[in-house]
Structures are given as C-alpha cells and as structure tokens.
Design an enzyme around this catalytic site. Sequence first.
Site, PDB file in Angstrom:
ATOM      1  N   ASP A  77       1.624  -4.986   3.172  1.00 15.49           N
ATOM      2  CA  ASP A  77       1.618  -5.618   4.739  1.00 15.49           C
ATOM      3  C   ASP A  77       0.596  -6.709   4.988  1.00 15.49           C
ATOM      4  O   ASP A  77       0.715  -7.394   5.763  1.00 15.49           O
ATOM      5  CB  ASP A  77       1.528  -4.428   5.772  1.00 15.49           C
ATOM      6  CG  ASP A  77       0.083  -3.679   5.617  1.00 15.49           C
ATOM      7  OD1 ASP A  77      -0.592  -3.992   5.007  1.00 15.49           O
ATOM      8  OD2 ASP A  77       0.084  -2.627   6.261  1.00 15.49           O
ATOM      9  N   ARG A 267      -1.171  -2.920  12.969  1.00 14.05           N
ATOM     10  CA  ARG A 267       0.200  -3.342  12.582  1.00 14.05           C
ATOM     11  C   ARG A 267       0.784  -4.324  13.675  1.00 14.05           C
ATOM     12  O   ARG A 267       0.374  -4.181  14.851  1.00 14.05           O
ATOM     13  CB  ARG A 267       0.885  -2.372  12.038  1.00 14.05           C
ATOM     14  CG  ARG A 267       0.468  -1.948  10.810  1.00 14.05           C
ATOM     15  CD  ARG A 267       0.650  -2.854   9.589  1.00 14.05           C
ATOM     16  NE  ARG A 267       2.189  -2.918   9.426  1.00 14.05           N
ATOM     17  CZ  ARG A 267       2.993  -2.121   8.648  1.00 14.05           C
ATOM     18  NH1 ARG A 267       2.315  -1.265   7.858  1.00 14.05           N
ATOM     19  NH2 ARG A 267       4.271  -2.266   8.754  1.00 14.05           N
ATOM     20  N   TYR A 276      -4.745   3.831   5.386  1.00 13.69           N
ATOM     21  CA  TYR A 276      -5.186   4.163   3.890  1.00 13.69           C
ATOM     22  C   TYR A 276      -6.024   5.066   3.695  1.00 13.69           C
ATOM     23  O   TYR A 276      -7.375   5.053   4.047  1.00 13.69           O
ATOM     24  CB  TYR A 276      -5.599   2.945   3.101  1.00 13.69           C
ATOM     25  CG  TYR A 276      -4.548   1.827   2.686  1.00 13.69           C
ATOM     26  CD1 TYR A 276      -3.626   2.160   1.722  1.00 13.69           C
ATOM     27  CD2 TYR A 276      -4.440   0.643   3.370  1.00 13.69           C
ATOM     28  CE1 TYR A 276      -2.484   1.206   1.592  1.00 13.69           C
ATOM     29  CE2 TYR A 276      -3.648  -0.337   3.294  1.00 13.69           C
ATOM     30  CZ  TYR A 276      -2.426  -0.128   2.305  1.00 13.69           C
ATOM     31  OH  TYR A 276      -1.451  -1.028   1.931  1.00 13.69           O
ATOM     32  N   PRO A 359      -4.796  -1.407  -3.630  1.00 14.88           N
ATOM     33  CA  PRO A 359      -4.303  -1.947  -2.258  1.00 14.88           C
ATOM     34  C   PRO A 359      -5.555  -2.264  -1.595  1.00 14.88           C
ATOM     35  O   PRO A 359      -5.543  -3.028  -0.367  1.00 14.88           O
ATOM     36  CB  PRO A 359      -3.534  -0.808  -1.573  1.00 14.88           C
ATOM     37  CG  PRO A 359      -4.198   0.396  -2.063  1.00 14.88           C
ATOM     38  CD  PRO A 359      -4.526   0.305  -3.555  1.00 14.88           C
TER      39      PRO A 359
HETATM   40  C1  LIG Z   1       6.468   2.653  -3.030  1.00 15.18           C
HETATM   41  C2  LIG Z   1       5.330   1.446  -3.180  1.00 15.18           C
HETATM   42  C3  LIG Z   1       4.509   1.408  -2.245  1.00 15.18           C
HETATM   43  C4  LIG Z   1       3.369   0.583  -1.982  1.00 15.18           C
HETATM   44  N1  LIG Z   1       2.405   0.553  -1.011  1.00 15.18           N
HETATM   45  C5  LIG Z   1       1.668  -0.469  -1.090  1.00 15.18           C
HETATM   46  C6  LIG Z   1       0.551  -0.577   0.117  1.00 15.18           C
HETATM   47  O1  LIG Z   1       0.499   0.232   0.766  1.00 15.18           O
HETATM   48  N2  LIG Z   1      -0.083  -1.512   0.061  1.00 15.18           N
HETATM   49  C7  LIG Z   1      -0.084  -2.639  -0.853  1.00 15.18           C
HETATM   50  O2  LIG Z   1      -0.830  -3.453  -0.519  1.00 15.18           O
HETATM   51  N3  LIG Z   1       0.908  -2.653  -1.641  1.00 15.18           N
HETATM   52  C8  LIG Z   1       1.718  -1.640  -1.927  1.00 15.18           C
HETATM   53  N4  LIG Z   1       2.567  -1.674  -2.673  1.00 15.18           N
HETATM   54  C9  LIG Z   1       2.389  -2.800  -3.874  1.00 15.18           C
HETATM   55  C10 LIG Z   1       3.320  -4.059  -3.311  1.00 15.18           C
HETATM   56  O3  LIG Z   1       4.481  -3.655  -2.541  1.00 15.18           O
HETATM   57  C11 LIG Z   1       3.419  -4.945  -4.660  1.00 15.18           C
HETATM   58  O4  LIG Z   1       2.408  -5.321  -4.901  1.00 15.18           O
HETATM   59  C12 LIG Z   1       4.370  -6.151  -4.128  1.00 15.18           C
HETATM   60  O5  LIG Z   1       5.447  -5.540  -3.460  1.00 15.18           O
HETATM   61  C13 LIG Z   1       4.614  -6.682  -5.573  1.00 15.18           C
HETATM   62  O6  LIG Z   1       5.670  -7.408  -5.394  1.00 15.18           O
HETATM   63  P1  LIG Z   1       6.893  -7.516  -6.564  1.00 15.18           P
HETATM   64  O7  LIG Z   1       8.083  -8.411  -6.243  1.00 15.18           O
HETATM   65  O8  LIG Z   1       6.108  -8.043  -7.910  1.00 15.18           O
HETATM   66  O9  LIG Z   1       7.367  -5.950  -6.985  1.00 15.18           O
HETATM   67  P2  LIG Z   1       7.981  -4.856  -6.203  1.00 15.18           P
HETATM   68  O10 LIG Z   1       7.767  -5.276  -4.710  1.00 15.18           O
HETATM   69  O11 LIG Z   1       7.511  -3.681  -6.987  1.00 15.18           O
HETATM   70  O12 LIG Z   1       9.471  -5.406  -6.380  1.00 15.18           O
HETATM   71  C14 LIG Z   1      10.249  -5.113  -7.562  1.00 15.18           C
HETATM   72  C15 LIG Z   1      11.722  -4.706  -7.117  1.00 15.18           C
HETATM   73  O13 LIG Z   1      12.520  -4.775  -8.485  1.00 15.18           O
HETATM   74  C16 LIG Z   1      13.388  -3.477  -8.339  1.00 15.18           C
HETATM   75  N5  LIG Z   1      13.547  -3.020  -9.913  1.00 15.18           N
HETATM   76  C17 LIG Z   1      12.939  -2.529 -10.557  1.00 15.18           C
HETATM   77  N6  LIG Z   1      13.267  -2.339 -11.779  1.00 15.18           N
HETATM   78  C18 LIG Z   1      14.665  -2.724 -11.808  1.00 15.18           C
HETATM   79  C19 LIG Z   1      15.720  -2.621 -12.589  1.00 15.18           C
HETATM   80  N7  LIG Z   1      15.612  -2.180 -13.813  1.00 15.18           N
HETATM   81  N8  LIG Z   1      17.005  -3.431 -12.203  1.00 15.18           N
HETATM   82  C20 LIG Z   1      17.150  -3.879 -10.980  1.00 15.18           C
HETATM   83  N9  LIG Z   1      15.920  -3.782 -10.055  1.00 15.18           N
HETATM   84  C21 LIG Z   1      14.870  -3.100 -10.307  1.00 15.18           C
HETATM   85  C22 LIG Z   1      12.623  -2.631  -7.542  1.00 15.18           C
HETATM   86  O14 LIG Z   1      13.649  -1.903  -7.063  1.00 15.18           O
HETATM   87  C23 LIG Z   1      12.004  -3.321  -6.454  1.00 15.18           C
HETATM   88  O15 LIG Z   1      12.773  -3.857  -5.318  1.00 15.18           O
HETATM   89  C24 LIG Z   1       3.694  -0.925  -2.883  1.00 15.18           C
HETATM   90  C25 LIG Z   1       4.433  -0.828  -4.021  1.00 15.18           C
HETATM   91  C26 LIG Z   1       5.357   0.461  -3.947  1.00 15.18           C
HETATM   92  C27 LIG Z   1       6.482   0.423  -4.820  1.00 15.18           C
END
Ligand SMILES: Cc1cc2nc3c(=O)[nH]c(=O)nc-3n(C[C@H](O)[C@H](O)[C@H](O)COP(=O)(O)OP(=O)(O)OC[C@H]3O[C@@H](n4cnc5c(N)ncnc54)[C@H](O)[C@@H]3O)c2cc1C
Length: 640
Positions: A77, A267, A276, A359
Amino acid sequence: MQFHLNGFEPGDPEIADPVARVLPSGMPGPVPQEVDVLIVGCGPAGLTLAAQLSAFADIRTCIVEQKPSRLLRGQADGVACRTMEMFEAFGFAERVLKESCWITETMFWKPDENKPDNIVRSGRVQDVEDGLSEMPHVILNQARVHDGYLDVMRKSSAKLEPYYSRRLLDLEIAPAARFEDHAVTVRLERLDAGHEGEIETIKARYVVGCDGARSTVRKSIGRELRGDSANHAWGVMDVLAVTDFPDIRYKVLIQSARDGSIIVIPREGGYLVRLYVELANLDAGERIASRNITPDDLIAKARRILNPHTLDVKEIAWWSVYEIGQRLTDKFDDVPAEEVETRLPRVFIAGDACHTHSPKAGQGMNVSMQDAFNLGWKLASVLRGRSAPHLLHSYSAERQAVAKELIDFDREWAELLASAKGDNKGADAAQTQDYFVRHGRYTAGTATHYRPSLLTAKGDHQHLAKGFAIGTRFHSAPVVRLSDAKPVHLGHVAKADGRFRLYLFAGAGDPADGSPLRTLCDFLSESPKSPIKRHTQASADIDSVIDVRAVFQQAHTALAIETMPPLLLPRKGRYGLIDYEKMFCPDLRSGHDIFAMRGVDRNKGCMVVVRPDQYVAHVLPLDAHEELAGFFNGFMLRAE
Ligand SMILES: Cc1cc2nc3c(=O)[nH]c(=O)nc-3n(C[C@H](O)[C@H](O)[C@H](O)COP(=O)(O)OP(=O)(O)OC[C@H]3O[C@@H](n4cnc5c(N)ncnc54)[C@H](O)[C@@H]3O)c2cc1C
C-alpha cells in the site's frame, strides 16, 4: 475524501453503488497465437509494463494472469514520491492524490523506561525532506494502483485488457532464431470455468515474467532468488477499529519491550488502518503457514504491543501472514553474463520475480513498478525500430544494481527495527529515528542513480546543472508557460509515451539573435547531423522521438513569443497546427527560479537530456552539437 465508514468496499469510492464500483476487467476468448510481448502476471510490475506498452498501437502486447480477475484488496500500500512522479507520467497521479492517505510525518514509540510494558511516544519526524519531490508519500491499496493502470490500458490506443485465469506452465526459446522471429513459445493452462485444463500456446518475440516471488518464468530461464535463508514473518491486517492510541492517523513505528514491533499505516478513506505486526523469525526453510496463525493471534499481539492503549477491531478487511527475506537474482534476463556480447535477451523478469524486500521499508511494489518503467520504453524503442536491440542489455545491468543497493538498505533497516532480544529494552529508538531520516531518499525512491553507460553519460559537464544529476531522475521544478502564463511543473511535460526530452536552459545572452540556444535550435531542425532529423521519420511530427523544451531566464512578460525559433513553435498533426507548449520561464512571482533551484549555470545555460523513464541521461553545453548527436547515435537507429 472519507469512505469505508460502514465497512470496507473495494473499488472506486467515488461511485456510490458498491456493485458498480468495480469495473469489469479482462478479455474473453482465447489468447492470440502470436504477439510481440507477452507479460506474465498482473501485479504492479506487469501492469506498469502493460500500461507503458499500451501507448503503442503498433506493438502487439498480451498480458496474462492466473487469478480469475482483478485484485480487490490487500497486499502492498505504500506509494513513494518517485512512484507518484511516474503516475503523473501515466496520467493518474491526480486521482491517487485525491483518494490516498498522505504521509507527511512519521511517529516513533518505544517502551516506557519506568514501565517497560507500556509504550510512550519517543519522536516525530517529517516524512519526506523539503524539496525532495513535488509529490507526497502516500498510502493507497495496491488494488487501486492496479485499477489506475487498468484504466490507462483500457483507454489507450492498443485497448489492452488482461487475460485472466491463465497460468504459465513453461516456455522455450528457439536457440537459432533471428532477432525478428517470435522465438519464445509459451504454454498456458486455462483455469476458467468450462475451459479448465485446456492448454494454449503463444509465440512471442519477448516474454517478461512479472509473476512474483515464486516466478515460473525465472525458473524457466534457470535463475534463482538468493539471499536470506531465515525469513522474517509479519502479520498484516487492514482493520476498521476503535482505539485510544492517539497517533492512529499517522505512520508509526512502535517498538515494545517484549512483544516485538508494530508499524501503523493510516489508510485511504480516513477510517481504515493497516497494522504490521512482527512475528517470530522463522527457522531456515520453515513456512509461516505451518504456525497456523489466526487474525485473533494478530489482534492479541497488537493489543500487547499497544499497551496501555486499547484496540477494538470491528472489521478485518484483509489480513495475511507475510514472510519475506531480502533476496535477489543475479541477472534479470536470460542471457548469461559471459554471453552478453554475442546474444540478445528474449526473456526478462521484473519486480518480485527478481528481488524481494521486507515490507518495513515499503519497497516491493515501488521498485517493481520502476523495473517495468525502465524496461517498457526500451522494448518499445526496439520493437518500433528506433533502437538497436543491444539496448535491452541495459535493463538487467541498470535494475540489478539498483535492486542490490535497495536490498542492502532494506536489510540494514530491517535489522535495526528488529526488536528486543530478551533484554527488555527494545531497539534503540534514537538510532532508528536517525537512520529513518538519513535514508529518507531510499524510501522516497529518489536515491536511484544509474552508473555511466550507453544511456548515462559521464559527468563531464555536470557543473552546468548541478541539480540535475546525471543518472538520477529528473527533479521537476515549477515554471510558467510562456504562451499563456500558466504555472506548471516542468517535469510534468514528460508523459509515459516513450519519447526523450531535451530541455534547453537558456544562457545569459538568450534569446538574442545568434545566441547559443538559437544556434542549437537551427542545428536541431536543419542539420543532417541533428539527432532529431536522424532519428525521426520525415512524415512524423518533429517532436515524436525527441521532444525539445526551452526554459528562459526572463519573466514571461519580457519575452516576445513571435520571435522565437520555429523549433519551439512546431507545426504538427494533420492541420499543421502550432504547439504552443514548448517554452517556459521561471515562476518568479511565486519565488521559484528553476535556474537557482537546480543550480543551472546562468551564464552558459545547458542542455539536459532526459530518458523516457524520466532519468537524466546527459548534461551538455548548448554548443555541444556533435556530442549530443553522438550520444543518441550510441543506441538509436537512423529513421527509415
Ligand atoms: C499475499 C501477498 C501479500 C503481500 N503483502 C504485502 C504487504 O503487506 N506490504 C508490502 O509492502 N508488500 C506486500 N506484498 C508484496 C507486494 O505486493 C509486492 O512486492 C509487489 O506486488 C510486487 O509486484 P510484482 O508485480 O512484482 O509481483 P506480484 O504483485 O506478486 O504479482 C505477480 C502476479 O503474477 C501472477 N502469477 C504468478 N505466477 C503466475 C503464473 N505461473 N502464471 C500466471 N500468472 C502468475 C500472480 O497471481 C500475481 O498476480 C505482498 C505480496 C503478496 C503476494
């Protein structure tokens, strides 16, 4: 804006009907068989990249996601100042500014020395140093950040929508393929009702794995995340609660004597709060799921840490236990380091797929989006025939170095925040506060500094504009537009449209006849060696590849627009209309003189070259025509 008073409702808070708040998202039908770029994952990284590529109708982009639809709640967030600057380029910063919660001060609480079971306020610091960015540090649900990008994609000329319920199974790169071939074959499994288990195949020129920390794309190119084996575990919950803790609408770092720490994040909407809650460190290889932690456990622990204050949780909008170590991949594409000279990248990874953070410093989402912003314009430039494909090597080189630096910072920060180790004292509050202030630029996202390379010049002429440090993001400042006296931010002329910006800061003699700026404008518009002439198609608008803007030292009332060089009043579009938005003056009435603010040499002036992702690539004297041309020749192709 206040919302979520009677319970958390996902989607656009300006739409009264909760059902209509979440717009439908997603493409029906099968995925295309062949695309230029396949993006895997609709997280912040994937959506930033998709939004960037959607600006180009001539690039065939497809984005797939294994989830059945858009994200509605939870995950990250924190939106750093630098990220807000990027949102401005994508056109949705204003909405985020309105809807988000602004973090202007951060509070620190520590154990009471007389009663260690209680906490007391120990400090308050300004969250972002003055003048660091025109944008604030804000907090907004990751789901609403996704919505911003989905809107950009939907409204774009490419009309891009994700294909949901598609899981990437594997990919294969044809070894002997030519540059222009669709050399990567990807297999997807459908997960949607009625099509479960069906396999689809796509051929792509480039595949980008934005598929998170457990990335299948990363594994398929033989890379792994390396780093901490002992994970830190955190419980996180977004709650609507009643409390007598007085700083509940501030960001607060609380260190208790015996129960670890809490980070309070106020928020959007004025009522919702994220907590957290620090959980125990995990053993090597252990997963937090095995501890069966419940929301009640998190609430109980939060209450102990907040003692003597009360916490009455009315609703939990989202919660999770979140385990994360500081981990990094050695390279962000499929080319081994020893083959960089002989092989071009076809597969990239971005975001959590290549680096994970705790985080605590709010890095994950922000850095992931910046990765994608770095890669997006490069892919577009190569696919549209503007740059040679070796430019793509610079993505891994630049972003891996940045990620390493951020992870080192995150590790130090996480260790400092790590709470009492049985001595009933908690971490040193003064030290924590001091570190927080000193490293504010990291958390604001403005500390990124790309090293000299093809795209980032050495600082031979840096003294001409000390405040536009080469390799850092272009630090905007207020100016007044010459044509209509509108106060604007100079950096906001840079949109996420893949164009370079060339800012000409006028010297003392400008804009007199024969002045350096006029001579430069003549060179840029007339000379066969001009980078504009060389890299822009004859049929295209003159600013479609390199967008020139000039900033004069005089007040806008002291300049005659009709005498300005034609390059700064270009004729564009099907009617040859005049673009009046190329010239600016200092905003002297409000006391903002961009020349003084950014240390621009008043006598000589200078040119500042800015990349499409808003990073300063070069600072040059106004008469360095050949050097300017040479810089662009280093990575751009002659327009056909
Ligand atoms: C459950 C969860 C809780 C989090 N909570 C926090 C928090 O409280 N505070 C914070 O700062 N950060 C948090 N994070 C981390 C933060 O969300 C990430 O650092 C950020 O979203 C990274 O972005 P990204 O696009 O690299 O990856 P992600 O946001 O992880 O996006 C990856 C996407 O790829 C999709 N995916 C994965 N594998 C496949 C596949 N084989 N085929 C198709 N699609 C696929 C996933 O469904 C997901 O939507 C959390 C992450 C998760 C997963």
